[in-house]
Design a protein around this motif. Structure first.
Motif, short mmCIF file in Angstrom:
data_model
loop_
_atom_site.label_atom_id
_atom_site.label_comp_id
_atom_site.label_asym_id
_atom_site.label_seq_id
_atom_site.Cartn_x
_atom_site.Cartn_y
_atom_site.Cartn_z
N THR A 25 21.41 -11.19 40.38
CA THR A 25 21.83 -9.80 40.54
C THR A 25 23.08 -9.73 41.41
O THR A 25 23.16 -10.36 42.46
N ASN A 26 24.05 -8.93 40.96
CA ASN A 26 25.26 -8.68 41.74
C ASN A 26 24.93 -7.59 42.76
O ASN A 26 24.74 -6.43 42.39
N LEU A 34 31.65 -14.34 36.11
CA LEU A 34 31.05 -15.67 36.13
C LEU A 34 31.67 -16.49 35.01
O LEU A 34 31.67 -16.08 33.85
N GLN A 35 32.22 -17.65 35.35
CA GLN A 35 32.87 -18.54 34.38
C GLN A 35 32.00 -19.78 34.20
O GLN A 35 31.59 -20.40 35.18
N SER A 68 32.30 -16.58 29.69
CA SER A 68 32.25 -15.80 30.92
C SER A 68 31.31 -14.62 30.75
O SER A 68 31.03 -14.18 29.62
N GLU A 69 30.82 -14.15 31.87
CA GLU A 69 29.99 -12.95 31.92
C GLU A 69 30.47 -12.13 33.11
O GLU A 69 30.81 -12.69 34.15
N THR A 70 30.49 -10.83 32.95
CA THR A 70 30.83 -9.95 34.06
C THR A 70 29.60 -9.15 34.43
O THR A 70 28.99 -8.51 33.58
N LEU A 71 29.24 -9.22 35.72
CA LEU A 71 28.13 -8.42 36.24
C LEU A 71 28.71 -7.30 37.08
O LEU A 71 29.37 -7.55 38.09
N GLN A 100 31.26 -21.68 37.58
CA GLN A 100 32.28 -22.50 38.22
C GLN A 100 32.64 -22.03 39.63
O GLN A 100 32.81 -22.85 40.52
N ASP A 101 32.79 -20.75 39.85
CA ASP A 101 33.27 -20.25 41.14
C ASP A 101 32.26 -19.37 41.87
O ASP A 101 32.64 -18.61 42.76
N ALA A 102 31.01 -19.45 41.48
CA ALA A 102 29.98 -18.62 42.11
C ALA A 102 28.72 -19.45 42.31
O ALA A 102 28.41 -20.30 41.49
#
Length: 114
Positions: A25-26, A34-35, A68-71, A100-102
């Motif tokens: 959850t964001n 999210l990549q 990628s996914e955007t939350l 990759q970056d989260a």
């Protein structure tokens, strides 16, 4: 960026499997991108007294595809896995986001009945 993880498990004696549901959850006020570098978006590991007994990705191949996914703020993504034919016992289950970056992970206890 602030991500919060929750892991739920359920042992199903009829199918001799444990299901894992990892929810990310964001919790920030801003969207999070999210990549991912392959089709596996979460890793699941089962440990017995800190000794690894099962890993979701072990022996599996995943499509090498960037995605990628955007939350949005307050939004969640869910990732699932199944551990087939587990031995009875008390375990610790760990889920980890493979972005990759989260980073985000969660753990919980799981009991597999005899």
């Amino acid at each position: 960026m602030s991500l919060e993880g929750a892991l739920e498990t359920a042992a199903d004696g009829g199918r001799d499997a444990v299901m894992f549901v990892f929810t990310v959850t964001n919790t920030s006020d801003e969207p999070v991108d999210l990549q991912f570098s392959d089709s596996c978006k979460a890793e699941f590991v089962v440990e017995d007294d800190a000794e690894e007994v099962w890993r979701f990705t072990e022996g599996r191949m995943f499509a090498q595809v960037l995605s990628s996914e955007t939350l949005g703020s307050g939004e969640a993504a869910t990732y699932e896995a199944e551990w087939s034919d587990p031995d009875p016992g008390e375990y610790t289950a760990i889920a980890e986001l493979r972005a990759q970056d989260a980073t985000c992970d969660a753990r919980t206890d799981v009991s597999v009945p005899p």
